[in-house]
Design a protein around this motif. Structure first.
Motif, PDB file in Angstrom:
ATOM      1  N   GLN A   2       0.800  -1.226   0.000  1.00 53.52           N
ATOM      2  CA  GLN A   2       0.000   0.000   0.000  1.00 53.52           C
ATOM      3  C   GLN A   2       0.837   1.282   0.000  1.00 53.52           C
ATOM      4  OE1 GLN A   2      -2.834  -0.396   3.240  1.00 53.52           O
ATOM      5  NE2 GLN A   2      -3.367  -2.467   2.549  1.00 53.52           N
ATOM      6  N   MET A   3       2.147   1.138  -0.181  1.00 53.98           N
ATOM      7  CA  MET A   3       3.003   2.338  -0.180  1.00 53.98           C
ATOM      8  C   MET A   3       2.941   3.051  -1.528  1.00 53.98           C
ATOM      9  SD  MET A   3       6.406   1.186   1.909  1.00 53.98           S
ATOM     10  CE  MET A   3       6.367   0.906   3.704  1.00 53.98           C
ATOM     11  N   THR A   4       1.732   3.399  -1.929  1.00 54.60           N
ATOM     12  CA  THR A   4       1.559   3.920  -3.298  1.00 54.60           C
ATOM     13  C   THR A   4       1.913   5.396  -3.442  1.00 54.60           C
ATOM     14  OG1 THR A   4      -0.731   4.204  -2.699  1.00 54.60           O
ATOM     15  CG2 THR A   4      -0.208   2.299  -4.050  1.00 54.60           C
ATOM     16  N   ASP A   5       1.893   6.126  -2.332  1.00 55.35           N
ATOM     17  CA  ASP A   5       2.113   7.574  -2.438  1.00 55.35           C
ATOM     18  C   ASP A   5       3.535   7.993  -2.049  1.00 55.35           C
ATOM     19  OD1 ASP A   5       1.822   6.850   0.175  1.00 55.35           O
ATOM     20  OD2 ASP A   5       0.638   8.609   0.735  1.00 55.35           O
ATOM     21  N   CYS A   6       4.438   7.030  -1.938  1.00 59.30           N
ATOM     22  CA  CYS A   6       5.827   7.375  -1.591  1.00 59.30           C
ATOM     23  C   CYS A   6       6.598   7.764  -2.853  1.00 59.30           C
ATOM     24  CB  CYS A   6       6.521   6.192  -0.922  1.00 59.30           C
ATOM     25  SG  CYS A   6       5.803   5.799   0.692  1.00 59.30           S
ATOM     26  N   ASP A   7       7.490   8.755  -2.691  1.00 58.12           N
ATOM     27  CA  ASP A   7       8.331   9.166  -3.817  1.00 58.12           C
ATOM     28  C   ASP A   7       9.598   8.332  -3.872  1.00 58.12           C
ATOM     29  OD1 ASP A   7       6.635  11.452  -4.351  1.00 58.12           O
ATOM     30  OD2 ASP A   7       7.480  12.293  -2.500  1.00 58.12           O
ATOM     31  N   LEU A   8       9.849   7.630  -2.776  1.00 62.46           N
ATOM     32  CA  LEU A   8      11.126   6.945  -2.624  1.00 62.46           C
ATOM     33  C   LEU A   8      10.943   5.904  -1.530  1.00 62.46           C
ATOM     34  CD1 LEU A   8      14.303   7.185  -3.192  1.00 62.46           C
ATOM     35  CD2 LEU A   8      14.367   8.613  -1.148  1.00 62.46           C
ATOM     36  N   VAL A   9      11.662   4.788  -1.649  1.00 62.36           N
ATOM     37  CA  VAL A   9      11.690   3.813  -0.557  1.00 62.36           C
ATOM     38  C   VAL A   9      13.132   3.629  -0.103  1.00 62.36           C
ATOM     39  CG1 VAL A   9      11.495   1.335  -0.057  1.00 62.36           C
ATOM     40  CG2 VAL A   9       9.564   2.545  -1.065  1.00 62.36           C
ATOM     41  N   ILE A  10      13.324   3.652   1.216  1.00 61.84           N
ATOM     42  CA  ILE A  10      14.642   3.341   1.783  1.00 61.84           C
ATOM     43  C   ILE A  10      14.535   1.982   2.470  1.00 61.84           C
ATOM     44  CG2 ILE A  10      16.369   3.993   3.513  1.00 61.84           C
ATOM     45  CD1 ILE A  10      15.507   6.912   3.130  1.00 61.84           C
ATOM     46  N   THR A  11      15.460   1.063   2.124  1.00 63.37           N
ATOM     47  CA  THR A  11      15.489  -0.201   2.859  1.00 63.37           C
ATOM     48  C   THR A  11      16.637  -0.166   3.860  1.00 63.37           C
ATOM     49  OG1 THR A  11      16.986  -1.317   1.334  1.00 63.37           O
ATOM     50  CG2 THR A  11      14.642  -1.457   0.831  1.00 63.37           C
ATOM     51  N   VAL A  12      16.442  -0.864   4.974  1.00 68.96           N
ATOM     52  CA  VAL A  12      17.516  -1.010   5.959  1.00 68.96           C
ATOM     53  C   VAL A  12      17.723  -2.501   6.163  1.00 68.96           C
ATOM     54  CG1 VAL A  12      18.366  -0.310   8.231  1.00 68.96           C
ATOM     55  CG2 VAL A  12      16.647   1.099   7.055  1.00 68.96           C
ATOM     56  N   GLY A  13      18.872  -2.987   5.747  1.00 72.64           N
ATOM     57  CA  GLY A  13      19.167  -4.419   5.830  1.00 72.64           C
ATOM     58  C   GLY A  13      20.232  -4.764   4.807  1.00 72.64           C
ATOM     59  N   GLY A  14      20.049  -5.914   4.155  1.00 71.37           N
ATOM     60  CA  GLY A  14      21.036  -6.320   3.152  1.00 71.37           C
ATOM     61  C   GLY A  14      20.405  -6.388   1.774  1.00 71.37           C
ATOM     62  N   ASP A  15      21.077  -7.107   0.871  1.00 75.11           N
ATOM     63  CA  ASP A  15      20.535  -7.254  -0.479  1.00 75.11           C
ATOM     64  C   ASP A  15      19.177  -7.953  -0.461  1.00 75.11           C
ATOM     65  OD1 ASP A  15      22.772  -6.029  -1.406  1.00 75.11           O
ATOM     66  OD2 ASP A  15      23.439  -7.659  -2.711  1.00 75.11           O
ATOM     67  N   GLY A  16      19.005  -8.904   0.463  1.00 75.83           N
ATOM     68  CA  GLY A  16      17.742  -9.636   0.564  1.00 75.83           C
ATOM     69  C   GLY A  16      16.561  -8.708   0.815  1.00 75.83           C
ATOM     70  N   THR A  17      16.782  -7.714   1.663  1.00 81.27           N
ATOM     71  CA  THR A  17      15.712  -6.762   1.982  1.00 81.27           C
ATOM     72  C   THR A  17      15.298  -5.977   0.742  1.00 81.27           C
ATOM     73  OG1 THR A  17      16.734  -6.584   4.168  1.00 81.27           O
ATOM     74  CG2 THR A  17      15.033  -4.966   3.633  1.00 81.27           C
ATOM     75  N   ILE A  18      16.275  -5.568  -0.039  1.00 78.32           N
ATOM     76  CA  ILE A  18      15.973  -4.847  -1.288  1.00 78.32           C
ATOM     77  C   ILE A  18      15.223  -5.755  -2.265  1.00 78.32           C
ATOM     78  CG2 ILE A  18      16.997  -3.929  -3.399  1.00 78.32           C
ATOM     79  CD1 ILE A  18      18.647  -2.187  -1.974  1.00 78.32           C
ATOM     80  N   LEU A  19      15.687  -6.983  -2.397  1.00 77.14           N
ATOM     81  CA  LEU A  19      15.074  -7.908  -3.364  1.00 77.14           C
ATOM     82  C   LEU A  19      13.613  -8.168  -3.000  1.00 77.14           C
ATOM     83  CD1 LEU A  19      18.140 -10.307  -3.744  1.00 77.14           C
ATOM     84  CD2 LEU A  19      17.201  -8.818  -5.539  1.00 77.14           C
ATOM     85  N   ARG A  20      13.354  -8.382  -1.709  1.00 71.55           N
ATOM     86  CA  ARG A  20      11.965  -8.591  -1.263  1.00 71.55           C
ATOM     87  C   ARG A  20      11.128  -7.348  -1.506  1.00 71.55           C
ATOM     88  NH1 ARG A  20      14.278 -11.465   2.756  1.00 71.55           N
ATOM     89  NH2 ARG A  20      14.480  -9.623   4.047  1.00 71.55           N
ATOM     90  N   THR A  21      11.703  -6.182  -1.240  1.00 72.45           N
ATOM     91  CA  THR A  21      10.990  -4.924  -1.458  1.00 72.45           C
ATOM     92  C   THR A  21      10.509  -4.822  -2.909  1.00 72.45           C
ATOM     93  OG1 THR A  21      12.174  -3.793   0.302  1.00 72.45           O
ATOM     94  CG2 THR A  21      11.268  -2.401  -1.453  1.00 72.45           C
ATOM     95  N   PHE A  22      11.403  -5.119  -3.840  1.00 72.82           N
ATOM     96  CA  PHE A  22      11.020  -5.045  -5.258  1.00 72.82           C
ATOM     97  C   PHE A  22       9.939  -6.070  -5.610  1.00 72.82           C
ATOM     98  CE2 PHE A  22      15.098  -2.751  -6.203  1.00 72.82           C
ATOM     99  CZ  PHE A  22      14.491  -1.621  -6.724  1.00 72.82           C
ATOM    100  N   HIS A  23       9.907  -7.192  -4.884  1.00 79.60           N
ATOM    101  CA  HIS A  23       8.848  -8.186  -5.149  1.00 79.60           C
ATOM    102  C   HIS A  23       7.475  -7.666  -4.741  1.00 79.60           C
ATOM    103  CE1 HIS A  23      11.723 -11.922  -5.185  1.00 79.60           C
ATOM    104  NE2 HIS A  23      11.978 -11.050  -6.133  1.00 79.60           N
ATOM    105  N   GLU A  24       7.450  -6.781  -3.741  1.00 72.76           N
ATOM    106  CA  GLU A  24       6.164  -6.415  -3.153  1.00 72.76           C
ATOM    107  C   GLU A  24       5.688  -5.006  -3.498  1.00 72.76           C
ATOM    108  OE1 GLU A  24       5.668  -7.451   0.949  1.00 72.76           O
ATOM    109  OE2 GLU A  24       7.107  -9.095   0.807  1.00 72.76           O
ATOM    110  N   LEU A  25       6.589  -4.145  -3.908  1.00 69.47           N
ATOM    111  CA  LEU A  25       6.196  -2.757  -4.188  1.00 69.47           C
ATOM    112  C   LEU A  25       5.068  -2.728  -5.218  1.00 69.47           C
ATOM    113  CD1 LEU A  25       9.312  -0.405  -4.383  1.00 69.47           C
ATOM    114  CD2 LEU A  25       7.480  -0.413  -2.700  1.00 69.47           C
ATOM    115  N   PRO A  26       4.019  -1.926  -4.965  1.00 71.46           N
ATOM    116  CA  PRO A  26       2.844  -1.934  -5.832  1.00 71.46           C
ATOM    117  C   PRO A  26       3.093  -1.242  -7.165  1.00 71.46           C
ATOM    118  CG  PRO A  26       2.602  -0.266  -4.140  1.00 71.46           C
ATOM    119  CD  PRO A  26       3.876  -0.976  -3.837  1.00 71.46           C
ATOM    120  N   GLN A  27       4.047  -0.371  -7.224  1.00 69.39           N
ATOM    121  CA  GLN A  27       4.280   0.347  -8.478  1.00 69.39           C
ATOM    122  C   GLN A  27       5.740   0.736  -8.589  1.00 69.39           C
ATOM    123  OE1 GLN A  27       1.507   3.112  -6.797  1.00 69.39           O
ATOM    124  NE2 GLN A  27       2.787   4.809  -7.483  1.00 69.39           N
TER     125      GLN A  27
END
Lengths: 278, 278, 278, 278
Positions: free
Chosen positions: D57-82
């Protein structure tokens, strides 16, 4: 891949084999019967006893047929004066560039004479110290130590940025077409000719971590010899050799003109890999 | 690994570097202060201004110290007239054979002068056409095409049985000691020097399936050049080169005498791998 | 390699294929005609409708014949109660361990029944945390992450000394016999079975520098799982699996008893490599 | 690479580490001081004790910051709505995708908040039997045997043409971004992200000749499991696993939407290779 027809054909044949010269005579007769004008490279023409044409003057040919192996094709592309499509009749060992077998060339050539398509293959322009140009490489350029077992130290830059520095016997800069040739022996990946890229493959690197790198064909590649007192050779397509030494910088970019191969039915890239490598 | 003591030391130093010559002078003084008789290789002695001894005549030394890199040690083993233990002071690049660093050789040498153990390393005897013998190889013998990018065709026999036939730029026959040198660059495995084996490693093989093979050190290895008109070089330890050609057979077996290395504390095989390769 | 003769033969056949069961019936009849007493493994015997013997009780057999592929031989060696020579009739895919083809086993078995020699192949003893013993490995032991694409962190010690620490999907510890099996797929060298050594081959190592290592068969090898929360499997000869986890130490040494293979004419190591791999 | 500015930031942090949760609290405070609206992923928000937002549901964000490792980024891209640009603060091991170090994120984020450019990275769309879609892969898709040491039989087609058929533990289909991740461990080449291509890398192939292949990103890739009774897993970016079996066909093509990475100064592809791999 436009469709093209044929009036005049240049023939370039190995002239160190009596068998190939005999076959070339028959090929000429066959083409004449098909009402095609032919001209033959000077050295082979002499052996046959007819008047030949230096390759550099084959400007009015619609097509060039080579008779020999991959080496004959590679040399042909080094010398052809302009963008002429080439097709190879194979009379050598396993070839990736020669698409027609000696045994049944008549059938294939009849089709080609009527109409053919062209496959454009990216070539590499090689330049030494921003001055001397070598012939464009269809397969690859190898930079290799002149003293076997004494390694070079190489600095590799892509678009002005240092990518790596390592000790090795040498390095290969290959086109996708060359990815199934010498580059493969040195451990490089197979690259589909439709990928717009070049390959950097280290030869016997001392650093265990040295890897093959695939870079965009639009890149400028610079390779600098940085070890004191070392001599090396730059070898284009296994045909043309040039000496270089410490401090020399060899640069690479996509050549303005691709190599033009006549497309032969059933001879696509993956069929060849399956047939010749697997 | 018997314990040995030292009365007279042969010193063999690179003589193409002013720095190494200066260090060698200091080394001689240090050894004299320790009441050790020394003799220096002729070429270096001349540069220092003292009387030297050809390496081949260093018969009465209990120990030889080299000053330089791995190349200096390899050449020393090629020329030493008999089984004399050798220890190397490193003044080159990363070395697997030189066990003492220039910075703190005094401490190490004091220990060695008192007593040392010897590590015996298998060497390879090389023979061309059952006739000419080359110096025994401590690291490896390389058979390499003389025309880069034009491959050789090699037939490999082990104990009289054909193991493989393949096209390649060349082949490496390495000792375990040599497994961390050139063989490794060509993709060979690391072999513990306690394994009684030799390594066969193809260089840029055209056949994708060509692999490194580990064979018993008691084997007789024959390598035959079988391609028409091809020339190659046989290179022993990167130091000594001999030309060979089509039809020549190069044979290999375990040399009667191993190379004797002085054991230096903390410089075992796996420590070196961790320090120098990983 | 002593010469031996045969009175009673144990037969161990795959029982999941109707074809193999039919062939096994014929094999039994053939052996009876040759005046050889036979006994069959319980599972296959049931399918045939005769009384069988559990493999573990085949103590009075002079020889065991397997019918199936390499897997059948590997399982047989895991279960055989004592040192009985084994020969395999191949009814599977490419096999390195099965030396007789189904098509012409009669000729070969007649020779073997009269007299045969034995080839002793070194095996690996595997121990988990100095406690649980797994069956000795004829080919290899694989330590592999339980979560694909999540790598393990491994610490490797040889004779108590740390050789390396690296992240990888796993590691293979192979015998020379196993060097042409799974180890080869992971990039390991071919090792002649006469070399007294084991092979350490990393599987998908993250460190680019990780290499295959050949170590003496007299070594003690320890592999420790050092990453928090990671699970792995220990797989012996692709047949027997055991779970391990963080902190577990798996140790390896030469098994007291080798695997005994009946020598079959023309089936030496290098002939097989040429036939099956090249 | 257009320039963009930031009003609202989504924060996605690992929530299995107390340390990361503490750091995330500080990060939120820092961003609030910079007058940036933030929202946090639900699971981490709960641990912090604030109200969170499901990633989907993070549809109105201009940017996403992940805190963690490469795995956190990879999961983020799997779930981001747009298509939202992402930047990673590294709190894990060596990372190729996380461009900001925890120690000095303030300086970098201040610059990014003001203005940033976006680096578009090609992703892979994965489809099973022309039906079920898996999340698009930023790094790679791995097809791997479910029974270690029991190999799969794979048939690979590119644009409808069979390229190869081989036995292996599995195969990797990687993006250029993924060429420095798992693909590299399996022996694949490094591919510059500007090359429009995907990589096919076999995992532990039984056929010695199996090689990495670089194919155009516009290709349709099909991989068919053709061995009877075999089970396998399809693993996307090491995060999402799906079981497949005999007869299943897994297809791949370029995903419609690339992954958007915020460009961070000094963090170009070759700098990372030099820093992290060499």
């Amino acid at each position: 891949m436009s469709k093209l027809t044929v009036n005049k054909i240049g023939i370039i044949a190995r002239y160190d084999s009596q068998e190939i010269i005999q076959e070339t005579k028959k090929l000429i007769k066959f083409l004449e019967n098909e009402n095609i004008e032919t001209t033959i490279n000077k050295e082979t023409a002499e052996k046959i006893g007819v008047k030949g044409t230096p390759i550099k003057q084959m400007t009015d040919c619609d097509l060039v047929i080579t008779v020999g192996g991959d080496g004959t094709i590679l040399r042909t592309f080094h010398e052809l004066p302009q963008q002429i499509p080439v097709v190879g009749i194979n009379k050598g060992e396993v070839g990736f560039l020669t698409d027609i077998e000696m045994d049944n060339y008549k059938k294939e050539l009849k089709k080609i004479i009527k109409e053919f398509k062209v496959d454009k293959r990216t070539r590499l322009e090689v330049n030494i110290n921003q001055g001397e140009k070598l012939p464009p490489a269809t397969n690859e350029v190898v930079i290799l130590t002149s003293e076997p077992a004494k390694m070079l130290k190489l600095r590799v830059l892509v678009d002005g940025k240092e990518v790596e520095k390592f000790g090795a016997d040498g390095i290969i800069i290959a086109t996708p077409t060359g990815s199934t040739a010498y580059s493969m022996s040195a451990g490089g990946p197979i690259v589909d000719p439709k990928v717009e890229a070049f390959l950097l493959v280290p030869i016997a690197p001392y650093k265990l971590s040295a890897r093959s790198i695939v870079i965009p064909s639009k890149s400028n590649i610079e390779i600098e010899l940085i070890r004191k007192g070392k001599h090396a050779k730059v070898i284009v397509d296994g045909q043309k050799t040039k000496k270089v030494e410490e401090g020399d910088i060899i640069t690479f970019k996509e050549a303005e003109n691709p190599a033009l191969f006549v497309k032969v039915e059933g001879q696509d890239f993956y069929s060849k890999i399956k047939e010749k490598l697997m």
